[in-house]
Structures are given as structure tokens and as C-alpha cells.
Design a protein around this motif. Sequence first.
Motif, PDB file in Angstrom:
ATOM      1  N   ARG A  58     -18.270 -19.227  18.118  1.00 46.81           N
ATOM      2  CA  ARG A  58     -19.008 -18.031  18.535  1.00 46.81           C
ATOM      3  C   ARG A  58     -19.176 -17.978  20.045  1.00 46.81           C
ATOM      4  NH1 ARG A  58     -24.799 -16.026  15.908  1.00 46.81           N
ATOM      5  NH2 ARG A  58     -24.598 -13.845  16.543  1.00 46.81           N
ATOM      6  N   ALA A  59     -19.218 -19.155  20.672  1.00 43.41           N
ATOM      7  CA  ALA A  59     -19.271 -19.253  22.136  1.00 43.41           C
ATOM      8  C   ALA A  59     -18.553 -20.531  22.541  1.00 43.41           C
ATOM      9  CB  ALA A  59     -20.715 -19.266  22.622  1.00 43.41           C
ATOM     10  N   GLY A  60     -17.880 -20.493  23.684  1.00 43.13           N
ATOM     11  CA  GLY A  60     -17.146 -21.649  24.144  1.00 43.13           C
ATOM     12  C   GLY A  60     -15.759 -21.734  23.515  1.00 43.13           C
ATOM     13  N   VAL A  61     -15.031 -22.766  23.892  1.00 43.95           N
ATOM     14  CA  VAL A  61     -13.679 -22.993  23.386  1.00 43.95           C
ATOM     15  C   VAL A  61     -13.618 -24.358  22.729  1.00 43.95           C
ATOM     16  CG1 VAL A  61     -11.231 -23.210  23.988  1.00 43.95           C
ATOM     17  CG2 VAL A  61     -12.654 -21.523  25.172  1.00 43.95           C
ATOM     18  N   VAL A  62     -13.091 -24.405  21.520  1.00 44.16           N
ATOM     19  CA  VAL A  62     -12.986 -25.643  20.749  1.00 44.16           C
ATOM     20  C   VAL A  62     -11.521 -26.057  20.668  1.00 44.16           C
ATOM     21  CG1 VAL A  62     -13.318 -26.692  18.474  1.00 44.16           C
ATOM     22  CG2 VAL A  62     -15.018 -25.095  19.371  1.00 44.16           C
ATOM     23  N   MET A  63     -11.240 -27.348  20.854  1.00 44.10           N
ATOM     24  CA  MET A  63      -9.884 -27.856  20.667  1.00 44.10           C
ATOM     25  C   MET A  63      -9.897 -28.915  19.578  1.00 44.10           C
ATOM     26  SD  MET A  63      -7.005 -29.150  23.395  1.00 44.10           S
ATOM     27  CE  MET A  63      -7.879 -30.609  23.954  1.00 44.10           C
ATOM     28  N   VAL A  64      -9.066 -28.704  18.568  1.00 39.41           N
ATOM     29  CA  VAL A  64      -8.950 -29.624  17.440  1.00 39.41           C
ATOM     30  C   VAL A  64      -7.606 -30.327  17.523  1.00 39.41           C
ATOM     31  CG1 VAL A  64      -8.846 -29.803  14.919  1.00 39.41           C
ATOM     32  CG2 VAL A  64     -10.454 -28.203  15.997  1.00 39.41           C
ATOM     33  N   SER A  65      -7.616 -31.647  17.362  1.00 40.14           N
ATOM     34  CA  SER A  65      -6.389 -32.439  17.456  1.00 40.14           C
ATOM     35  C   SER A  65      -6.190 -33.254  16.187  1.00 40.14           C
ATOM     36  CB  SER A  65      -6.449 -33.399  18.658  1.00 40.14           C
ATOM     37  OG  SER A  65      -6.696 -32.703  19.858  1.00 40.14           O
ATOM     38  N   SER A  66      -4.937 -33.385  15.781  1.00 33.25           N
ATOM     39  CA  SER A  66      -4.569 -34.246  14.659  1.00 33.25           C
ATOM     40  C   SER A  66      -3.160 -34.751  14.922  1.00 33.25           C
ATOM     41  CB  SER A  66      -4.627 -33.476  13.332  1.00 33.25           C
ATOM     42  OG  SER A  66      -3.470 -32.663  13.173  1.00 33.25           O
ATOM     43  N   VAL A  67      -2.623 -35.535  13.992  1.00 35.66           N
ATOM     44  CA  VAL A  67      -1.261 -36.032  14.167  1.00 35.66           C
ATOM     45  C   VAL A  67      -0.258 -34.886  14.145  1.00 35.66           C
ATOM     46  CG1 VAL A  67      -1.748 -38.305  13.218  1.00 35.66           C
ATOM     47  CG2 VAL A  67      -1.076 -36.461  11.680  1.00 35.66           C
ATOM     48  N   GLN A  68      -0.663 -33.737  13.612  1.00 38.49           N
ATOM     49  CA  GLN A  68       0.225 -32.583  13.518  1.00 38.49           C
ATOM     50  C   GLN A  68       0.309 -31.794  14.824  1.00 38.49           C
ATOM     51  OE1 GLN A  68      -0.918 -30.157  10.188  1.00 38.49           O
ATOM     52  NE2 GLN A  68      -1.007 -31.877   8.774  1.00 38.49           N
ATOM     53  N   GLY A  69      -0.628 -32.013  15.742  1.00 36.03           N
ATOM     54  CA  GLY A  69      -0.626 -31.265  16.990  1.00 36.03           C
ATOM     55  C   GLY A  69      -2.030 -30.946  17.446  1.00 36.03           C
ATOM     56  N   ARG A  70      -2.131 -29.927  18.282  1.00 38.44           N
ATOM     57  CA  ARG A  70      -3.423 -29.499  18.801  1.00 38.44           C
ATOM     58  C   ARG A  70      -3.577 -28.005  18.583  1.00 38.44           C
ATOM     59  NH1 ARG A  70      -3.626 -32.492  24.744  1.00 38.44           N
ATOM     60  NH2 ARG A  70      -3.472 -34.632  23.977  1.00 38.44           N
ATOM     61  N   ALA A  83      -8.462 -29.428   3.670  1.00 33.17           N
ATOM     62  CA  ALA A  83      -9.244 -30.563   3.186  1.00 33.17           C
ATOM     63  C   ALA A  83      -8.458 -31.857   3.355  1.00 33.17           C
ATOM     64  CB  ALA A  83      -9.589 -30.352   1.716  1.00 33.17           C
ATOM     65  N   GLY A  84      -9.163 -32.910   3.749  1.00 32.85           N
ATOM     66  CA  GLY A  84      -8.559 -34.230   3.824  1.00 32.85           C
ATOM     67  C   GLY A  84      -7.814 -34.539   5.095  1.00 32.85           C
ATOM     68  N   LEU A  85      -7.652 -33.577   5.991  1.00 30.00           N
ATOM     69  CA  LEU A  85      -6.905 -33.807   7.219  1.00 30.00           C
ATOM     70  C   LEU A  85      -7.772 -34.531   8.247  1.00 30.00           C
ATOM     71  CD1 LEU A  85      -4.264 -33.273   8.865  1.00 30.00           C
ATOM     72  CD2 LEU A  85      -5.407 -31.222   9.755  1.00 30.00           C
ATOM     73  N   VAL A  86      -7.309 -35.661   8.742  1.00 27.31           N
ATOM     74  CA  VAL A  86      -8.029 -36.381   9.790  1.00 27.31           C
ATOM     75  C   VAL A  86      -7.866 -35.610  11.103  1.00 27.31           C
ATOM     76  CG1 VAL A  86      -8.194 -38.518  11.111  1.00 27.31           C
ATOM     77  CG2 VAL A  86      -7.708 -38.605   8.653  1.00 27.31           C
ATOM     78  N   HIS A  87      -8.968 -35.330  11.765  1.00 28.56           N
ATOM     79  CA  HIS A  87      -8.914 -34.553  13.001  1.00 28.56           C
ATOM     80  C   HIS A  87     -10.086 -34.938  13.894  1.00 28.56           C
ATOM     81  CE1 HIS A  87     -11.557 -32.359  10.248  1.00 28.56           C
ATOM     82  NE2 HIS A  87     -12.144 -31.839  11.321  1.00 28.56           N
ATOM     83  N   MET A  88      -9.953 -34.608  15.172  1.00 31.05           N
ATOM     84  CA  MET A  88     -11.054 -34.788  16.114  1.00 31.05           C
ATOM     85  C   MET A  88     -11.223 -33.491  16.891  1.00 31.05           C
ATOM     86  SD  MET A  88      -9.205 -37.460  18.716  1.00 31.05           S
ATOM     87  CE  MET A  88      -7.583 -37.156  19.417  1.00 31.05           C
ATOM     88  N   VAL A  89     -12.396 -33.338  17.508  1.00 35.17           N
ATOM     89  CA  VAL A  89     -12.744 -32.070  18.136  1.00 35.17           C
ATOM     90  C   VAL A  89     -13.277 -32.312  19.546  1.00 35.17           C
ATOM     91  CG1 VAL A  89     -14.039 -29.922  17.888  1.00 35.17           C
ATOM     92  CG2 VAL A  89     -13.404 -31.234  15.842  1.00 35.17           C
ATOM     93  N   LEU A 161      -2.025 -20.180  18.668  1.00 35.51           N
ATOM     94  CA  LEU A 161      -2.845 -21.054  19.503  1.00 35.51           C
ATOM     95  C   LEU A 161      -2.768 -22.504  19.046  1.00 35.51           C
ATOM     96  CD1 LEU A 161      -5.920 -18.721  19.998  1.00 35.51           C
ATOM     97  CD2 LEU A 161      -4.148 -19.280  21.651  1.00 35.51           C
ATOM     98  N   GLY A 162      -1.699 -22.801  18.321  1.00 31.66           N
ATOM     99  CA  GLY A 162      -1.433 -24.175  17.938  1.00 31.66           C
ATOM    100  C   GLY A 162      -0.292 -24.718  18.769  1.00 31.66           C
ATOM    101  N   LEU A 163      -0.311 -26.006  18.979  1.00 36.41           N
ATOM    102  CA  LEU A 163       0.737 -26.635  19.773  1.00 36.41           C
ATOM    103  C   LEU A 163       1.271 -27.838  18.996  1.00 36.41           C
ATOM    104  CD1 LEU A 163       2.027 -26.091  22.531  1.00 36.41           C
ATOM    105  CD2 LEU A 163       0.574 -27.877  23.466  1.00 36.41           C
ATOM    106  N   PRO A 164       2.320 -27.630  18.191  1.00 40.63           N
ATOM    107  CA  PRO A 164       2.855 -28.750  17.400  1.00 40.63           C
ATOM    108  C   PRO A 164       3.448 -29.825  18.291  1.00 40.63           C
ATOM    109  CG  PRO A 164       4.332 -26.859  17.310  1.00 40.63           C
ATOM    110  CD  PRO A 164       3.087 -26.386  17.999  1.00 40.63           C
ATOM    111  N   PHE A 165       3.275 -31.068  17.868  1.00 37.77           N
ATOM    112  CA  PHE A 165       3.809 -32.201  18.621  1.00 37.77           C
ATOM    113  C   PHE A 165       4.914 -32.880  17.829  1.00 37.77           C
ATOM    114  CE2 PHE A 165       1.777 -33.878  22.539  1.00 37.77           C
ATOM    115  CZ  PHE A 165       1.075 -32.731  22.858  1.00 37.77           C
TER     116      PHE A 165
END
Length: 274
Positions: A58-70, A83-89, A161-165
Amino acid sequence: MTKSGQRLAVSELAKLHVERLAAIEAASEPVYAIPSEYPAGYHVKPHRHSRAQFVYARAGVVMVSSVQGRWMVPPQHALWIPAGLVHMVDMLGDVTMLSAYVAPNALADPPTAIRVVALTDLARALIIEAAASPSGATSGRHDLVMALLLEEVLRLPDRPLGLPFPSDARLAALCRGFIENPSARLLIDDWAERLAMSRRAFTRFFRKETGISLSTWRQQAAVFTALPRLAAGEAVTAVAIDLGYDSVAAFTTMFRRMLGAAPRAYFKAPPEQY
């Protein structure tokens, strides 16, 4: 705030996050929605939950990262995390976040990949209303809001807005280097030569590793770099020059093609009525 005060705040947020995860897992309702706020620079360590998560920044910008990309979630957008995806924020700026956690059996065919979506006015109103409801609330109106939110989530348009790695270590190193120092002048031949490949072989290899062309990936990486700076109020001209574009017009054309609006118009979000 003093350094000790900052450490205390971070410690309290980490404790609160653990409590939230426990509450999410213990919830019995099909959709469990909660609001949360985080300071700029806050990092949520890798975690997973048994429910899918629909996140609205709702405010600000969030970046989520996982082994699949950002994936980046600027204001007026939302992110679907399976569900079940390991991620960090990571929080880019002070963030107000509304999250709806969806039980595995709540949708007949839930998305299995991370998706960044543009919010409709209806979806925005629904998740705001859902997150404002007390935990464990049960009423005919509450159930209707949650049911309609699930219907609307599946209809929202995707945004690039995804960036696959890539999984290949050599190619991943080139991609990380580009993110650290992006340039509009990236040439396929340069990367192909560094991996001792022909242009044609490299093109096939890059698409196999990421699912998209190098040209598309480069533009998405540029948007990735530009969005936090533009959201923080930096001038479009400065951002365009830093990214290596020959003119503001060239950068604006790329930005409009990727996100559907010029930079200045993109951040003029409609006022919320809810």
C-alpha cells in the motif's frame, strides 16, 4: 533513534514476524488477512508458509527474492507467492503491507508461480477491507469479501516486475554484475564472447536458463533498478542517465512499454477512497 533503539526495533519486528507465521499456520479460515508495517531497509529472513500469500504494497516498495529470481512490488501492485516457496523480503523505503494468506483448498486451480499483478480498484478495496477485519472474524459480509477477493485475484493483469535468474553459475555472475552496474548498451555479442559461445548458441542458452530473451531481461533489470529511485523522488533525467540511456525520451519509451505508463504518470496513483 539510537543504534540500540534501532536494534530493539528490529528485534521486536523479528519476534512479531515469528508470531505472525504461527498465527497464519494456525488459522482455520480460507483467507487470513493481516496488515503490517516495516521501516526502510528491514530484511525478512528466508521463510515459507503452507498458505499462498497475496501481498499488496500500500506504501513503499517491496522486493521478494527466492531461488527462482527477484520480484519487485511497488505501490498499486500486488504479488502472489505460491504456498511452500522459500523466500525473503526487503523493504525499499518505509512499507505498509497488506497480506492475504490463502489456504491450499480455497482455490480450485491456484497459480503455481510467483506473479506481480496490477491492482484494480475493486481488488484494492477488497484487500484493504479484508485486512481491516479482526482476526477470526465470521459474518456473512466478511465471508463475501473474502470470496470476492479470491475471485478478483485470479483476474488481475500480470506486470513484468520479476527478474528470473539463471541456474548456470557463469551466466548468473554476469546477471548479478549487470544489476550492480546496469547499462542500456548491453550487447548480446559481449556476453556470448565471455561465455565462449556463438551469438546463436548464447541466445538459445539464455532463453533456456531464464525463459526470456536477453533484451527483455535487460529492460526488466533496468526497471528493477529505476523503480526504487523513482519512488524515492529522484529525477527521471538522473535515473535515465545513470542507466546509460541516451535520452530521457528513450528511457521513458522503454518504461512505458514495460509498465504501461510514463514514469511520472506511473507514480501518480489514484487517491484511495477506502
